[in-house]
Design a protein around this motif. Structure first.
Motif, PDB file in Angstrom:
ATOM      1  N   ASN A 165       0.817  -1.217   0.000  1.00 57.26           N
ATOM      2  CA  ASN A 165       0.000   0.000   0.000  1.00 57.26           C
ATOM      3  C   ASN A 165       0.851   1.267   0.000  1.00 57.26           C
ATOM      4  O   ASN A 165       0.473   2.299   0.549  1.00 57.26           O
ATOM      5  N   GLN A 166       2.006   1.186  -0.659  1.00 58.03           N
ATOM      6  CA  GLN A 166       2.911   2.337  -0.755  1.00 58.03           C
ATOM      7  C   GLN A 166       2.779   2.973  -2.134  1.00 58.03           C
ATOM      8  O   GLN A 166       2.938   2.300  -3.153  1.00 58.03           O
ATOM      9  N   PHE A 167       2.465   4.266  -2.159  1.00 61.65           N
ATOM     10  CA  PHE A 167       2.313   4.968  -3.441  1.00 61.65           C
ATOM     11  C   PHE A 167       2.469   6.464  -3.221  1.00 61.65           C
ATOM     12  O   PHE A 167       2.390   6.963  -2.084  1.00 61.65           O
ATOM     13  N   THR A 168       2.680   7.179  -4.320  1.00 64.52           N
ATOM     14  CA  THR A 168       2.753   8.638  -4.299  1.00 64.52           C
ATOM     15  C   THR A 168       1.542   9.183  -5.045  1.00 64.52           C
ATOM     16  O   THR A 168       1.366   8.907  -6.236  1.00 64.52           O
ATOM     17  N   GLU A 169       0.704   9.936  -4.352  1.00 65.69           N
ATOM     18  CA  GLU A 169      -0.480  10.482  -5.020  1.00 65.69           C
ATOM     19  C   GLU A 169      -0.078  11.656  -5.904  1.00 65.69           C
ATOM     20  O   GLU A 169       0.777  12.473  -5.535  1.00 65.69           O
ATOM     21  N   LEU A 170      -0.700  11.738  -7.064  1.00 59.65           N
ATOM     22  CA  LEU A 170      -0.387  12.767  -8.056  1.00 59.65           C
ATOM     23  C   LEU A 170      -1.536  13.761  -8.181  1.00 59.65           C
ATOM     24  O   LEU A 170      -2.702  13.363  -8.187  1.00 59.65           O
ATOM     25  N   PHE A 171      -1.198  15.038  -8.287  1.00 56.55           N
ATOM     26  CA  PHE A 171      -2.159  16.113  -8.574  1.00 56.55           C
ATOM     27  C   PHE A 171      -3.338  16.117  -7.597  1.00 56.55           C
ATOM     28  O   PHE A 171      -4.487  16.338  -7.977  1.00 56.55           O
ATOM     29  N   ALA A 172      -3.048  15.890  -6.333  1.00 48.44           N
ATOM     30  CA  ALA A 172      -4.105  15.712  -5.329  1.00 48.44           C
ATOM     31  C   ALA A 172      -4.880  16.979  -5.040  1.00 48.44           C
ATOM     32  O   ALA A 172      -6.023  16.912  -4.563  1.00 48.44           O
ATOM     33  N   ASN A 173      -4.310  18.145  -5.308  1.00 49.86           N
ATOM     34  CA  ASN A 173      -4.948  19.393  -4.890  1.00 49.86           C
ATOM     35  C   ASN A 173      -5.895  20.005  -5.924  1.00 49.86           C
ATOM     36  O   ASN A 173      -6.485  21.055  -5.670  1.00 49.86           O
ATOM     37  N   LEU A 174      -6.055  19.372  -7.082  1.00 53.49           N
ATOM     38  CA  LEU A 174      -6.948  19.922  -8.101  1.00 53.49           C
ATOM     39  C   LEU A 174      -8.404  19.838  -7.645  1.00 53.49           C
ATOM     40  O   LEU A 174      -8.861  18.792  -7.182  1.00 53.49           O
ATOM     41  N   LYS A 175      -9.130  20.944  -7.786  1.00 59.81           N
ATOM     42  CA  LYS A 175     -10.553  20.994  -7.419  1.00 59.81           C
ATOM     43  C   LYS A 175     -11.354  21.658  -8.529  1.00 59.81           C
ATOM     44  O   LYS A 175     -10.847  22.511  -9.259  1.00 59.81           O
ATOM     45  N   SER A 176     -12.626  21.271  -8.630  1.00 60.32           N
ATOM     46  CA  SER A 176     -13.494  21.818  -9.667  1.00 60.32           C
ATOM     47  C   SER A 176     -13.879  23.263  -9.378  1.00 60.32           C
ATOM     48  O   SER A 176     -14.075  23.644  -8.215  1.00 60.32           O
ATOM     49  N   GLY A 177     -14.004  24.048 -10.447  1.00 56.54           N
ATOM     50  CA  GLY A 177     -14.568  25.387 -10.355  1.00 56.54           C
ATOM     51  C   GLY A 177     -16.048  25.341 -10.734  1.00 56.54           C
ATOM     52  O   GLY A 177     -16.638  24.264 -10.849  1.00 56.54           O
ATOM     53  N   ASP A 178     -16.622  26.499 -10.946  1.00 57.17           N
ATOM     54  CA  ASP A 178     -18.023  26.583 -11.356  1.00 57.17           C
ATOM     55  C   ASP A 178     -18.113  27.532 -12.547  1.00 57.17           C
ATOM     56  O   ASP A 178     -18.662  28.637 -12.450  1.00 57.17           O
ATOM     57  N   PRO A 179     -17.569  27.127 -13.708  1.00 61.60           N
ATOM     58  CA  PRO A 179     -17.468  28.044 -14.847  1.00 61.60           C
ATOM     59  C   PRO A 179     -18.820  28.506 -15.396  1.00 61.60           C
ATOM     60  O   PRO A 179     -18.925  29.578 -15.969  1.00 61.60           O
ATOM     61  N   LEU A 180     -19.852  27.701 -15.209  1.00 59.68           N
ATOM     62  CA  LEU A 180     -21.173  28.042 -15.759  1.00 59.68           C
ATOM     63  C   LEU A 180     -22.105  28.642 -14.722  1.00 59.68           C
ATOM     64  O   LEU A 180     -23.238  28.996 -15.045  1.00 59.68           O
ATOM     65  N   HIS A 181     -21.629  28.753 -13.454  1.00 62.88           N
ATOM     66  CA  HIS A 181     -22.471  29.250 -12.356  1.00 62.88           C
ATOM     67  C   HIS A 181     -23.793  28.489 -12.318  1.00 62.88           C
ATOM     68  O   HIS A 181     -24.879  29.060 -12.257  1.00 62.88           O
ATOM     69  N   PHE A 182     -23.649  27.159 -12.336  1.00 61.20           N
ATOM     70  CA  PHE A 182     -24.812  26.284 -12.423  1.00 61.20           C
ATOM     71  C   PHE A 182     -25.640  26.354 -11.141  1.00 61.20           C
ATOM     72  O   PHE A 182     -25.112  26.303 -10.035  1.00 61.20           O
ATOM     73  N   GLU A 183     -26.959  26.446 -11.312  1.00 60.44           N
ATOM     74  CA  GLU A 183     -27.861  26.444 -10.163  1.00 60.44           C
ATOM     75  C   GLU A 183     -29.174  25.814 -10.579  1.00 60.44           C
ATOM     76  O   GLU A 183     -29.868  26.275 -11.472  1.00 60.44           O
ATOM     77  N   ASP A 184     -29.489  24.696  -9.946  1.00 58.04           N
ATOM     78  CA  ASP A 184     -30.769  24.033 -10.184  1.00 58.04           C
ATOM     79  C   ASP A 184     -31.530  24.077  -8.869  1.00 58.04           C
ATOM     80  O   ASP A 184     -31.982  25.118  -8.450  1.00 58.04           O
TER      81      ASP A 184
END
Length: 280
Positions: A70-89
């Motif tokens: 169970n040994q590994f290096t996580e990659l790109f862990a800090n990427l998070k989604s934005g809200d480019p369309l300002h979606f609201e339902d």
């Protein structure tokens, strides 16, 4: 006579000393309905010991199954989604994201890691269904693309574990663009002669199936997994015909040539290592 009073026999525990079983100690198999002890599930790779049903698991469990110790290096862990369309339902997309961060402890519906499988280097990108149904948004596509770039740079094979409800509707066209984006990146991986392993798990549907989930040098699936583009109800209403029994299961797809083979999760690591030894 002991009909109306309790006879004192054997071990007796006072009420104040009795304890409830901790949450998460047991659960029930969705298929055979038999109780499963959590510790036994972990030892059995989250496969029901009675009927062989493969329970749904996330990236943490897959990484522990695949990577040595169970040994590994996580990659790109800090990427998070934005809200480019300002979606609201019924709820703002940003609020839905915040809820998912808190509920799952994940930053999006996929995690990527580099480790060793029986001593051989492998980058694994694994989707998490608990994060908004494993939906494919911009971050999912970007992390896959960056993982492929990492593989190209380090000459490392790539494996992608799919578990998704399809495109993330809150990102609309931005989500659909990830189908072409990831497919183009995989073409570069192919040109570099680096192996690409696809593992399709329950469920793999929508735009994920229509793009990177079915483009592997070797396409494998877990037993009983639901795999398809549209749901059976939508297809039946469209073609106005009854669908074959077991339609969209991994066994049906194997029979009709869409998969190379089905692998029991308990043999997954050995099978992946065997493939890597054959192509490296």
């Amino acid at each position: 006579m002991s009909w109306f009073r309790r006879e004192k026999a054997g071990i007796s525990t006072a009420t104040e000393h009795k304890k409830e079983a901790p949450d998460g100690l047991w659960n029930k198999c969705p298929s055979c309905k038999k109780p499963l002890l959590n510790i036994e599930q972990i030892e059995n790779k989250y496969v029901c010991q009675y009927c062989g049903y493969h329970l749904r698991i996330g990236s943490a469990a897959y990484f522990s199954i695949l990577f040595d110790d169970n040994q590994f290096t996580e990659l790109f862990a800090n990427l998070k989604s934005g809200d480019p369309l300002h979606f609201e339902d019924t709820k703002k997309y940003t609020a839905r994201l915040e809820e998912s961060y808190a509920k799952t402890g994940l930053n999006d519906a996929i995690r990527c890691a580099h480790g060793k499988v029986e001593g051989r280097d492998l980058v694994v990108a694994c989707m998490d269904f608990t994060f908004i149904g494993g939906s494919m948004g911009s971050v999912v596509g970007e992390k896959i693309a960056r993982s492929i770039d990492y593989c190209l740079q380090h000459r490392t094979p790539f494996m992608l574990i799919s578990k998704s409800g399809g495109a993330r509707m809150m990102e609309a066209a931005f989500s659909l663009m990830q189908m072409a984006k990831t497919s183009a990146k995989l073409a570069l991986l192919n040109e570099a002669k680096l192996p690409y392993i696809c593992l399709l798990t329950d469920p793999t549907t929508g735009g994920v199936t229509a793009s990177y989930a079915m483009l592997g040098d070797i396409n494998i699936a877990e037993p009983g997994a639901l795999i398809g583009f549209a749901g059976p109800r939508v297809i039946k209403e469209t073609i106005k015909k009854d669908l074959p029994k077991g339609f969209q299961t991994s066994e049906f797809l194997l029979e009709h040539g869409f998969l190379d083979f089905i692998v029991d999760r308990r043999q997954l690591k050995q099978q992946v290592a065997l493939f890597l030894s054959m192509v490296s």
